[in-house]
Scaffold this active site. Structure first.
Site, PDB file in Angstrom:
ATOM      1  N   LYS A 184     134.691 -50.422  22.549  1.00 31.68           N
ATOM      2  CA  LYS A 184     134.192 -49.389  21.633  1.00 31.68           C
ATOM      3  C   LYS A 184     135.269 -48.389  21.225  1.00 31.68           C
ATOM      4  O   LYS A 184     136.340 -48.320  21.829  1.00 31.68           O
ATOM      5  CB  LYS A 184     132.971 -48.695  22.242  1.00 31.68           C
ATOM      6  CG  LYS A 184     131.738 -49.596  22.235  1.00 31.68           C
ATOM      7  CD  LYS A 184     130.463 -48.889  22.626  1.00 31.68           C
ATOM      8  CE  LYS A 184     129.258 -49.819  22.453  1.00 31.68           C
ATOM      9  NZ  LYS A 184     127.992 -49.197  22.884  1.00 31.68           N
ATOM     10  N   ARG A 238     127.394 -54.500  29.682  1.00 34.69           N
ATOM     11  CA  ARG A 238     127.222 -55.357  28.503  1.00 34.69           C
ATOM     12  C   ARG A 238     128.586 -55.504  27.826  1.00 34.69           C
ATOM     13  O   ARG A 238     129.151 -54.518  27.344  1.00 34.69           O
ATOM     14  CB  ARG A 238     126.200 -54.730  27.551  1.00 34.69           C
ATOM     15  CG  ARG A 238     125.884 -55.558  26.308  1.00 34.69           C
ATOM     16  CD  ARG A 238     124.814 -54.879  25.474  1.00 34.69           C
ATOM     17  NE  ARG A 238     124.464 -55.643  24.300  1.00 34.69           N
ATOM     18  CZ  ARG A 238     125.089 -55.540  23.119  1.00 34.69           C
ATOM     19  NH1 ARG A 238     126.077 -54.666  22.968  1.00 34.69           N
ATOM     20  NH2 ARG A 238     124.711 -56.282  22.091  1.00 34.69           N
TER      21      ARG A 238
END
Length: 404
Positions: free
Chosen positions: A340, A375
Site C-alpha cells: 500500500k 491479507r
C-alpha cells in the site's frame, strides 16, 4: 550479576529456578503492568477508583481537576497487574453507586472473555487462529492498484489459486470490485460476472480451500456463499448495504467487518481524526452490536481497521503501532497492508512493484503483535517470514527441557 528477563520467558525462568508449580500462576498475575483506559467516568467514581488502585499497589491517571470536582467526567488510565485488577473488581462489587458496578462488570468482561480460536464456514470448512494466517489476494479486476494482482479470466484465477495454495495460503480472498482510492464501482451485474464464475471454478478445483469473497453487496455475498464461498470480507462494515448482515447471519458465515471513512471514491480527500484508535474502536463497538442484533454470530466477526481506507499516512502508522489495543475487543484482527501507498511513501515514494520488503516488515510486526490474519499479494514471501517468526515464538513458550 543482574539480568532483566523478557516477559515471555518468565514461565521458563520460573521452571529453571524450581518454583513450585502451584505458585507459577500466582506469579504470572503479578508479572506485567496492563494499562487500561476507561472513558467518561463521573468524577466521584474516578476519585474512588484512583484511591482503591493506590491502596492495592497500582495507580490511576485522571484529569488534574478531578480531585476538586471541577470536571464532571474524566477518562482514566489504570496501571496495574492482573492481581491489582482482581482486587479492584472485588472492591467495586461492593459499591452500588456512581456507576462503579458497571465499571466492575466491564473489567470482568475484559478479563474473562475468550478470543475466537476457530472460524467455521457454512460448509463446515475450518481455519484455526492459533498463529498468524495468510490470506492471498486474487483480484478479478482490470484496475486494482497493483497490476500483478489482476486476473483477467477464470483460468488465470484458478492458476493463481493453485500457486497460492502450494505456497501455503490459509485463505483465498476473491474480489471483483476495485476499492482503490478514487475508484468508481462497477454495477452489481458486472461484479457478479467477474466473481461467481471464479468462485465456482476455484471451489471445483480445490474443494478444501477456504474461500473469502471481497464484496460489500448483499446480492453478491449471497450468491457467493451459495456457490461455495466460506467467508465475506466487507470493506464497508455494512455501511454501503446493511442487508449483507442478513445474508451473513442466515448463512452463519464468518464476516470481516472493516473500518472505512467515506467511500473508495472520496475516502482519501482530506480524512481527519482527533484520535484514530479511539474513533476506530468506537466504530467497532457500535458495528459489532448492530451486527449481533441482526443475528450475526459474534464468534464469527473479524475486525479490520482498514489500513489506507480513509486514513492519512500518520494514521496508518499509528494504527499499526497500536494493534495490540484493538485486541482488547477480543475479536480476530485482520490487517491488509500489502504494497500500500504508506509503504511507498515511507521508502521514498516508490511504486507498488517495489514495496515487497516494506510489506514483509509490517507482516513481521503483525505476527509479533498477535494479528490473526494478514491479507497479502505475495504468499510465499510472507509465509516464510511468518514461519521463521513462529519458530522463534515457539522457542519462547517451550519448556526448559524442550529448549535443550
Amino acid at each position: 550479576m543482574i539480568l532483566e528477563i523478557t516477559q515471555k520467558y518468565l514461565r521458563k525462568e520460573m521452571n529453571r529456578i524450581g518454583v513450585h508449580p502451584d505458585s507459577i500462576q500466582i506469579f504470572e498475575k503479578k508479572q506485567n503492568i496492563i494499562p487500561l483506559k476507561l472513558f467518561g467516568v463521573p468524577f466521584p467514581a474516578a476519585n474512588i477508583i484512583k484511591q482503591e488502585m493506590l491502596a492495592l499497589g497500582g495507580d490511576a491517571a485522571v484529569h488534574k481537576n478531578v480531585i476538586d470536582g471541577k470536571v464532571e467526567r474524566t477518562d482514566i488510565l489504570l496501571f496495574g497487574t492482573k492481581k491489582h485488577y482482581e482486587g479492584l473488581m472485588e472492591k467495586l462489587s461492593k459499591m452500588p453507586f456512581f456507576g462503579l458496578l458497571e465499571i466492575k462488570k466491564d473489567l470482568e468482561e475484559f478479563f474473562n472473555k475468550k478470543r475466537t480460536e476457530l472460524l467455521i464456514s457454512p460448509w463446515g470448512r475450518k481455519v484455526y487462529l492459533n498463529n498468524t494466517l495468510v490470506m492471498g489476494i486474487i483480484n478479478v479486476t482490470p484496475d486494482s492498484f497493483y497490476p500483478e494482482s489482476r486476473r483477467k479470466s477464470v483460468e488465470e484465477v484458478v492458476a493463481a489459486a493453485e500457486k497460492m495454495i502450494e505456497e501455503g495460503a490459509d485463505i483465498l480472498d476473491i474480489g471483483g470490485l476495485s476499492t482503490r482510492p478514487g475508484s468508481e464501482p462497477v454495477d452489481e451485474e458486472e461484479e457478479q460476472k467477474r466473481v461467481i464464475p471464479a468462485i465456482k471454478a476455484v471451489r471445483e478445483s480445490f474443494p478444501r480451500a477456504f474461500l473469502s469473497v471481497d464484496t460489500y453487496r448483499a446480492g453478491i455475498a449471497q450468491k457467493a456463499l451459495e456457490n461455495g464461498a466460506d467467508m465475506i470480507n466487507d470493506i464497508s462494515g455494512f455501511s454501503f448495504d446493511e442487508r449483507i448482515l442478513e445474508v451473513v447471519a442466515e448463512a452463519k458465515a464468518p464476516y470481516v467487518l472493516m473500518h472505512i471513512k467515506g467511500t473508495p471514491k472520496d475516502m482519501q480527500q482530506n480524512p481527519f481524526y482527533e484520535d484514530v484508535i479511539n474513533e476506530i474502536t468506537g466504530y467497532f463497538y457500535e458495528k459489532i452490536q448492530t451486527a449481533v442484533d441482526k443475528g450475526v454470530d459474534p464468534e464469527k466477526i473479524i475486525l479490520d481497521p482498514g489500513i489506507g481506507f480513509g486514513k492519512r499516512y500518520e494514521d496508518n502508522l499509528e494504527i499499526l503501532s497500536r494493534i495490540r489495543e484493538l485486541k482488547s475487543l477480543k475479536k480476530p484482527i485482520l490487517i491488509g497492508h500489502s504494497r500500500k501507498s504508506f509503504i511507498g511513501k515511507t521508502l521514498g515514494d516508490i511504486s507498488p512493484e517495489d514495496r515487497l520488503e516494506g510489506t514483509l516488515a509490517i507482516t513481521a510486526m503483525c505476527s509479533l503483535c498477535g494479528v490473526d490474519i494478514i491479507r497479502v499479494h505475495d504468499v510465499k514471501e510472507n509465509k516464510r517470514v511468518l514461519k521463521m517468526l513462529e519458530a522463534v515464538k515457539c522457542q519462547m513458550y517451550s519448556s526448559p527441557l524442550e529448549a535443550m
